[in-house]
Design a protein around this motif. Structure first.
Motif, PDB file in Angstrom:
ATOM      1  N   CYS A 143       0.793  -1.101   0.082  1.00  0.00           N
ATOM      2  CA  CYS A 143      -0.003  -0.032   0.297  1.00  0.00           C
ATOM      3  C   CYS A 143       0.901   1.164  -0.133  1.00  0.00           C
ATOM      4  CB  CYS A 143      -0.971  -0.016   1.202  1.00  0.00           C
ATOM      5  SG  CYS A 143      -0.158  -0.232   2.760  1.00  0.00           S
ATOM      6  N   THR A 144       0.131   2.298  -0.074  1.00  0.00           N
ATOM      7  CA  THR A 144       0.805   3.515   0.051  1.00  0.00           C
ATOM      8  C   THR A 144       0.774   4.493   1.157  1.00  0.00           C
ATOM      9  OG1 THR A 144       0.722   3.714  -2.565  1.00  0.00           O
ATOM     10  CG2 THR A 144       1.123   5.749  -1.364  1.00  0.00           C
ATOM     11  N   ARG A 145       1.889   5.005   1.854  1.00  0.00           N
ATOM     12  CA  ARG A 145       1.834   5.776   3.071  1.00  0.00           C
ATOM     13  C   ARG A 145       2.574   7.116   2.990  1.00  0.00           C
ATOM     14  NH1 ARG A 145      -1.284   4.697   7.845  1.00  0.00           N
ATOM     15  NH2 ARG A 145      -1.061   6.707   8.773  1.00  0.00           N
ATOM     16  N   ASP A 146       2.069   8.161   3.212  1.00  0.00           N
ATOM     17  CA  ASP A 146       2.757   9.436   3.474  1.00  0.00           C
ATOM     18  C   ASP A 146       3.849   9.373   4.673  1.00  0.00           C
ATOM     19  OD1 ASP A 146       3.602  11.940   3.211  1.00  0.00           O
ATOM     20  OD2 ASP A 146       1.878  12.747   3.294  1.00  0.00           O
ATOM     21  N   VAL A 147       5.023   9.512   4.283  1.00  0.00           N
ATOM     22  CA  VAL A 147       5.889   9.335   5.308  1.00  0.00           C
ATOM     23  C   VAL A 147       6.799  10.584   5.278  1.00  0.00           C
ATOM     24  CG1 VAL A 147       6.219   6.571   5.692  1.00  0.00           C
ATOM     25  CG2 VAL A 147       7.512   8.052   3.949  1.00  0.00           C
ATOM     26  N   GLY A 148       6.032  11.818   4.745  1.00  0.00           N
ATOM     27  CA  GLY A 148       6.991  12.894   4.734  1.00  0.00           C
ATOM     28  C   GLY A 148       7.278  13.510   6.085  1.00  0.00           C
ATOM     29  N   ARG A 149       7.898  14.606   6.001  1.00  0.00           N
ATOM     30  CA  ARG A 149       8.355  15.279   7.315  1.00  0.00           C
ATOM     31  C   ARG A 149       7.102  15.761   8.091  1.00  0.00           C
ATOM     32  NH1 ARG A 149       8.818  16.680  11.516  1.00  0.00           N
ATOM     33  NH2 ARG A 149      10.398  17.754  12.530  1.00  0.00           N
ATOM     34  N   GLY A 150       6.065  16.148   7.055  1.00  0.00           N
ATOM     35  CA  GLY A 150       4.682  16.907   7.861  1.00  0.00           C
ATOM     36  C   GLY A 150       3.923  15.786   8.605  1.00  0.00           C
ATOM     37  N   GLN A 151       4.244  14.578   8.712  1.00  0.00           N
ATOM     38  CA  GLN A 151       3.759  13.506   9.190  1.00  0.00           C
ATOM     39  C   GLN A 151       4.286  12.743  10.697  1.00  0.00           C
ATOM     40  OE1 GLN A 151       0.347  12.470   8.329  1.00  0.00           O
ATOM     41  NE2 GLN A 151       0.542  14.196   6.917  1.00  0.00           N
ATOM     42  N   ARG A 152       5.688  13.060  10.415  1.00  0.00           N
ATOM     43  CA  ARG A 152       6.637  12.681  11.542  1.00  0.00           C
ATOM     44  C   ARG A 152       6.848  13.384  12.795  1.00  0.00           C
ATOM     45  NH1 ARG A 152      10.071  11.766   7.092  1.00  0.00           N
ATOM     46  NH2 ARG A 152      11.587  12.777   8.237  1.00  0.00           N
ATOM     47  N   GLU A 153       6.855  12.664  13.520  1.00  0.00           N
ATOM     48  CA  GLU A 153       7.123  13.405  15.197  1.00  0.00           C
ATOM     49  C   GLU A 153       7.924  12.471  16.092  1.00  0.00           C
ATOM     50  OE1 GLU A 153       5.491  16.596  18.363  1.00  0.00           O
ATOM     51  OE2 GLU A 153       4.095  15.321  17.090  1.00  0.00           O
ATOM     52  N   LEU A 154       8.918  12.848  16.792  1.00  0.00           N
ATOM     53  CA  LEU A 154       9.456  12.474  17.908  1.00  0.00           C
ATOM     54  C   LEU A 154       9.582  13.453  19.015  1.00  0.00           C
ATOM     55  CD1 LEU A 154      12.658  10.499  16.461  1.00  0.00           C
ATOM     56  CD2 LEU A 154      10.571   9.443  17.644  1.00  0.00           C
ATOM     57  N   ALA A 155       8.868  12.960  20.182  1.00  0.00           N
ATOM     58  CA  ALA A 155       8.610  13.936  21.132  1.00  0.00           C
ATOM     59  C   ALA A 155       9.170  13.052  22.604  1.00  0.00           C
ATOM     60  CB  ALA A 155       6.978  14.367  21.450  1.00  0.00           C
ATOM     61  N   VAL A 156       9.587  14.046  23.633  1.00  0.00           N
ATOM     62  CA  VAL A 156      10.076  13.329  24.899  1.00  0.00           C
ATOM     63  C   VAL A 156       9.227  14.001  25.999  1.00  0.00           C
ATOM     64  CG1 VAL A 156      12.051  13.347  26.517  1.00  0.00           C
ATOM     65  CG2 VAL A 156      12.532  13.070  24.006  1.00  0.00           C
ATOM     66  N   THR A 157       8.780  13.094  26.928  1.00  0.00           N
ATOM     67  CA  THR A 157       8.148  13.639  28.007  1.00  0.00           C
ATOM     68  C   THR A 157       8.838  13.064  29.406  1.00  0.00           C
ATOM     69  OG1 THR A 157       6.592  11.836  28.069  1.00  0.00           O
ATOM     70  CG2 THR A 157       5.770  13.468  26.862  1.00  0.00           C
ATOM     71  N   THR A 158       8.461  13.594  30.392  1.00  0.00           N
ATOM     72  CA  THR A 158       9.095  12.798  31.736  1.00  0.00           C
ATOM     73  C   THR A 158       8.133  11.749  31.884  1.00  0.00           C
ATOM     74  OG1 THR A 158       7.491  14.165  33.109  1.00  0.00           O
ATOM     75  CG2 THR A 158       9.709  15.272  32.693  1.00  0.00           C
ATOM     76  N   ALA A 160       6.065  11.314  34.329  1.00  0.00           N
ATOM     77  CA  ALA A 160       4.867  11.730  34.918  1.00  0.00           C
ATOM     78  C   ALA A 160       4.285  12.300  33.722  1.00  0.00           C
ATOM     79  CB  ALA A 160       5.159  12.645  35.859  1.00  0.00           C
ATOM     80  N   GLY A 161       4.650  12.442  32.392  1.00  0.00           N
ATOM     81  CA  GLY A 161       3.990  13.029  31.181  1.00  0.00           C
ATOM     82  C   GLY A 161       4.233  14.391  30.888  1.00  0.00           C
ATOM     83  N   GLU A 162       5.183  15.198  31.545  1.00  0.00           N
ATOM     84  CA  GLU A 162       5.331  16.426  31.402  1.00  0.00           C
ATOM     85  C   GLU A 162       6.324  16.737  29.922  1.00  0.00           C
ATOM     86  OE1 GLU A 162       7.723  20.219  33.379  1.00  0.00           O
ATOM     87  OE2 GLU A 162       7.484  18.391  34.268  1.00  0.00           O
ATOM     88  N   ARG A 163       5.521  17.525  29.226  1.00  0.00           N
ATOM     89  CA  ARG A 163       6.325  17.497  27.883  1.00  0.00           C
ATOM     90  C   ARG A 163       7.766  18.178  27.834  1.00  0.00           C
ATOM     91  NH1 ARG A 163       6.746  21.142  23.454  1.00  0.00           N
ATOM     92  NH2 ARG A 163       6.287  20.323  21.212  1.00  0.00           N
ATOM     93  N   THR A 197      15.873  21.152  26.447  1.00  0.00           N
ATOM     94  CA  THR A 197      14.326  21.364  26.307  1.00  0.00           C
ATOM     95  C   THR A 197      13.943  22.114  25.213  1.00  0.00           C
ATOM     96  OG1 THR A 197      14.428  23.158  27.645  1.00  0.00           O
ATOM     97  CG2 THR A 197      14.266  21.150  28.741  1.00  0.00           C
ATOM     98  N   SER A 198      12.546  22.122  24.787  1.00  0.00           N
ATOM     99  CA  SER A 198      12.271  22.984  23.757  1.00  0.00           C
ATOM    100  C   SER A 198      10.695  23.187  23.675  1.00  0.00           C
ATOM    101  CB  SER A 198      12.538  22.322  22.394  1.00  0.00           C
ATOM    102  OG  SER A 198      11.710  20.874  22.246  1.00  0.00           O
ATOM    103  N   ALA A 199      10.277  24.023  23.140  1.00  0.00           N
ATOM    104  CA  ALA A 199       8.628  24.427  23.170  1.00  0.00           C
ATOM    105  C   ALA A 199       8.215  24.876  21.786  1.00  0.00           C
ATOM    106  CB  ALA A 199       8.436  25.618  24.449  1.00  0.00           C
ATOM    107  N   PRO A 200       6.982  25.084  21.606  1.00  0.00           N
ATOM    108  CA  PRO A 200       6.497  25.313  20.170  1.00  0.00           C
ATOM    109  C   PRO A 200       6.992  26.708  19.766  1.00  0.00           C
ATOM    110  CG  PRO A 200       4.871  24.324  21.369  1.00  0.00           C
ATOM    111  CD  PRO A 200       5.919  24.397  22.285  1.00  0.00           C
ATOM    112  N   GLY A 201       7.439  27.076  18.739  1.00  0.00           N
ATOM    113  CA  GLY A 201       7.956  28.266  18.471  1.00  0.00           C
ATOM    114  C   GLY A 201       9.657  28.467  18.544  1.00  0.00           C
ATOM    115  N   CYS A 202      10.037  27.309  19.229  1.00  0.00           N
ATOM    116  CA  CYS A 202      11.607  27.203  19.432  1.00  0.00           C
ATOM    117  C   CYS A 202      12.136  28.546  20.160  1.00  0.00           C
ATOM    118  CB  CYS A 202      12.399  26.937  18.222  1.00  0.00           C
ATOM    119  SG  CYS A 202      14.027  26.483  18.237  1.00  0.00           S
ATOM    120  N   PRO A 203      11.740  28.674  21.683  1.00  0.00           N
ATOM    121  CA  PRO A 203      12.436  29.803  22.130  1.00  0.00           C
ATOM    122  C   PRO A 203      13.796  29.711  22.405  1.00  0.00           C
ATOM    123  CG  PRO A 203      11.184  28.211  23.657  1.00  0.00           C
ATOM    124  CD  PRO A 203      11.109  27.942  22.237  1.00  0.00           C
ATOM    125  N   THR A 204      14.606  30.618  22.645  1.00  0.00           N
ATOM    126  CA  THR A 204      15.966  30.751  22.957  1.00  0.00           C
ATOM    127  C   THR A 204      16.396  30.317  24.108  1.00  0.00           C
ATOM    128  OG1 THR A 204      15.866  33.201  23.592  1.00  0.00           O
ATOM    129  CG2 THR A 204      16.315  32.602  21.256  1.00  0.00           C
TER     130      THR A 204
END
Length: 234
Positions: A143-158, A160-163, A197-204
């Motif tokens: 089958c065909t699957r979209d594996v582009g960058r807009g579909q993939r994500e890796l994320a780290v949490t503690t 306890a679930g804190e982003r 660490t990081s946050a949406p918008g990539c703060p400095t």
């Protein structure tokens, strides 16, 4: 006074001799015939009553054709009547044709797409940069699957679930990449994390992650895989 006999004629004597000779011949023939009868009684005559019968000829195979099965057996015959042939079974139906293979251009269902996370090591120290990996596996037909960058994500949490971090915070999550995945095919996408660490918008103001227990979550589109635990040692 007796008269003396006169001599008889010569013809009379000849006749008497011929008769005597004929009588002797008849006697000889009679004697021979009697001996023949006596000898013949001791030997059986051919074809006479009481003579031994000739031996019967050996049996030979008969070329007479077998009796038709439509007729009944002759009275007194030991041959059983022919049995009727069993009814023929109706022809079995041909097996149904197998369905055509799925079109590889069809999109892969979420239920057959596995998304998992891996790390180069289950533990590392503060300040080290671990390797992270997102794995996509097709467990269904091609089958065909979209594996582009807009579909993939890796994320780290503690634990306890804190982003804590996401690759999409400081990298544009854009672009599509349709890909035909064969059955059992496995795609991998590797990332080196700076362990900050990081946050949406990539703060400095990003800081190194402190020691502790963490979880790495993989995602492809709407599919979120099970987290992979790891530890950051001081």
């Amino acid at each position: 006074m007796i008269e003396p006999k006169a001599p008889r004629p010569r013809q009379v004597y000849l006749r008497r001799r011929i008769m005597a000779l004929a009588g002797a011949v008849v006697a000889v023939f009679a004697l021979a015939w009697g001996l023949t009868l006596l000898i013949g009684r001791g030997e059986p005559e051919v074809g006479a009553a009481g003579a031994p019968e000739p031996a019967a000829p050996p049996p030979t195979e008969s070329s007479t054709p077998a009796p038709s099965t439509s007729g009944s057996a002759a009275p007194g015959s030991s041959t059983p009547p022919p049995s009727e042939p069993p009814p023929s079974e109706p022809p079995s139906e041909p097996p149904p044709a197998s369905p055509p293979p799925p079109d590889p251009k069809e999109p892969c269902p979420d239920g057959t797409t596995a998304v998992t996370a891996e790390l180069t090591a289950p533990s590392f120290r503060v300040g080290q940069r671990p390797g992270l990996r997102l794995v996509v596996t097709n467990n269904g037909p091609a089958c065909t699957r979209d594996v582009g960058r807009g579909q993939r994500e890796l994320a780290v949490t503690t634990a306890a679930g804190e982003r804590v971090w996401s690759i999409n915070d400081c990298s544009a999550a854009e672009g599509s990449k349709p890909r035909v995945l064969l059955t059992g095919e496995r795609l991998t996408f590797d990332v080196t994390w700076a362990a900050r660490t990081s946050a949406p918008g990539c703060p400095t103001n990003r800081s190194p992650v402190p020691a502790g227990d963490y979880r790495l979550f993989p995602r492809l589109g709407k599919i979120i895989g099970a987290p992979a635990p790891f530890t950051v040692a001081p």
